[in-house]
Write a protein that holds these residues in place. Structure first.
Motif, mmCIF file in Angstrom:
data_model
loop_
_atom_site.group_PDB
_atom_site.id
_atom_site.type_symbol
_atom_site.label_atom_id
_atom_site.label_comp_id
_atom_site.label_asym_id
_atom_site.label_seq_id
_atom_site.Cartn_x
_atom_site.Cartn_y
_atom_site.Cartn_z
ATOM 1 N N SER A 1 29.889 0.671 47.217
ATOM 2 C CA SER A 1 31.310 1.031 47.289
ATOM 3 C C SER A 1 31.755 1.600 45.954
ATOM 4 O O SER A 1 31.214 1.254 44.892
ATOM 5 C CB SER A 1 32.176 -0.197 47.587
ATOM 6 N N ARG A 2 32.761 2.442 46.054
ATOM 7 C CA ARG A 2 33.414 2.957 44.842
ATOM 8 C C ARG A 2 34.817 2.363 44.818
ATOM 9 O O ARG A 2 35.535 2.421 45.823
ATOM 10 C CB ARG A 2 33.483 4.484 44.929
ATOM 11 N N LEU A 3 35.181 1.771 43.704
ATOM 12 C CA LEU A 3 36.533 1.228 43.551
ATOM 13 C C LEU A 3 37.353 2.266 42.790
ATOM 14 O O LEU A 3 37.049 2.569 41.633
ATOM 15 C CB LEU A 3 36.514 -0.098 42.778
ATOM 16 N N GLU A 4 38.324 2.844 43.465
ATOM 17 C CA GLU A 4 39.184 3.840 42.809
ATOM 18 C C GLU A 4 40.406 3.119 42.255
ATOM 19 O O GLU A 4 41.182 2.534 43.016
ATOM 20 C CB GLU A 4 39.636 4.893 43.817
ATOM 21 N N ILE A 5 40.567 3.171 40.958
ATOM 22 C CA ILE A 5 41.624 2.403 40.299
ATOM 23 C C ILE A 5 42.848 3.301 40.085
ATOM 24 O O ILE A 5 42.713 4.461 39.673
ATOM 25 C CB ILE A 5 41.115 1.848 38.946
ATOM 26 N N GLU B 1 36.996 4.700 37.900
ATOM 27 C CA GLU B 1 36.189 4.333 39.073
ATOM 28 C C GLU B 1 35.107 3.329 38.691
ATOM 29 O O GLU B 1 34.558 3.391 37.589
ATOM 30 C CB GLU B 1 35.488 5.560 39.653
ATOM 31 N N ILE B 2 34.818 2.450 39.625
ATOM 32 C CA ILE B 2 33.719 1.494 39.424
ATOM 33 C C ILE B 2 32.832 1.553 40.659
ATOM 34 O O ILE B 2 33.329 1.463 41.788
ATOM 35 C CB ILE B 2 34.231 0.047 39.281
ATOM 36 N N ASP B 3 31.541 1.693 40.472
ATOM 37 C CA ASP B 3 30.589 1.608 41.582
ATOM 38 C C ASP B 3 30.052 0.186 41.642
ATOM 39 O O ASP B 3 29.610 -0.360 40.614
ATOM 40 C CB ASP B 3 29.406 2.562 41.370
#
Ligand SMILES: C[S@@+](CC[C@H](N)C(=O)[O-])C[C@H]1O[C@@H](n2cnc3c(N)ncnc32)[C@H](O)[C@@H]1O
Length: 160
Positions: free
Chosen positions: A41-45, A118-120
């Motif tokens: 997942s990619r976390l879009e901040i 972004e965090i993967d």
């Protein structure tokens, strides 16, 4: 004599407002029971909170708190767990089912990469579009249970 807190009469139990800080992006479009262990997942901040990612990459794991937005409002108290054989009905607070008074979830995930905003991560059990409430670094000294850990036998019969 203690007086039980009630939603009707306790001002402390009035509704709260929470503001998501980002969105989950992945290929899982609908809530389903799958093995999430290798899901990427990619976390879009949100832009306003991107500065708060400074040094996050120094951790291997994160705790992600999210809002299971596709769970319909729910007053379930006992969870039958009918999908599984030999698993007893339990109180909703005695299991991790998504049907909760506030559909808040928490998952420990592996951190793969951090880019600007972004965090993967790997292993997050949230579907695409899920609002993220908070991110905390997984920190064993704080997060590992102290003392002997006990869970009921049925927990080992579920798939994760
Ligand atoms: C059993 S809950 C557990 C969540 C978290 N690990 C916890 O223990 O708090 C995970 C399930 O919720 C469902 N789910 C994930 N994201 C959701 C969302 N945004 N809305 C509704 N259901 C969701 C998926 O079916 C997933 O298998």
């Amino acid at each position: 004599m203690s007086v039980a807190a009630s939603l009707e009469t306790s001002p402390e139990l009035a509704p709260l407002i929470v503001k998501p800080i980002g969105i989950v992006r992945n290929e899982i479009r609908e809530p389903e029971y799958i093995e999430w262990g290798e899901v990427c997942s990619r976390l879009e901040i949100a832009e306003e909170w991107r500065g708060a990612l400074q040094t996050v990459e120094s951790y291997s794991h994160l705790m992600v708190l999210f809002w299971m937005h596709q769970v319909e409002s729910c007053k379930i108290v006992h969870v039958p767990q009918g999908r599984y054989r030999d698993v007893p009905a339990v109180g909703m607070f005695a299991c991790r089912c998504p049907y909760r008074p506030n559909p808040i979830a928490v998952s420990v995930v592996r951190l793969r990469a951090v880019r600007e905003g972004e965090i993967d991560v790997i292993g997050l059990d949230a579907i695409d579009g899920t609002p993220i409430l908070d991110i905390k670094p997984y920190t064993p000294v704080l997060d590992e249970a102290k003392g002997e850990v006990r869970v009921p036998d049925w927990v080992h019969k579920l798939t994760y």
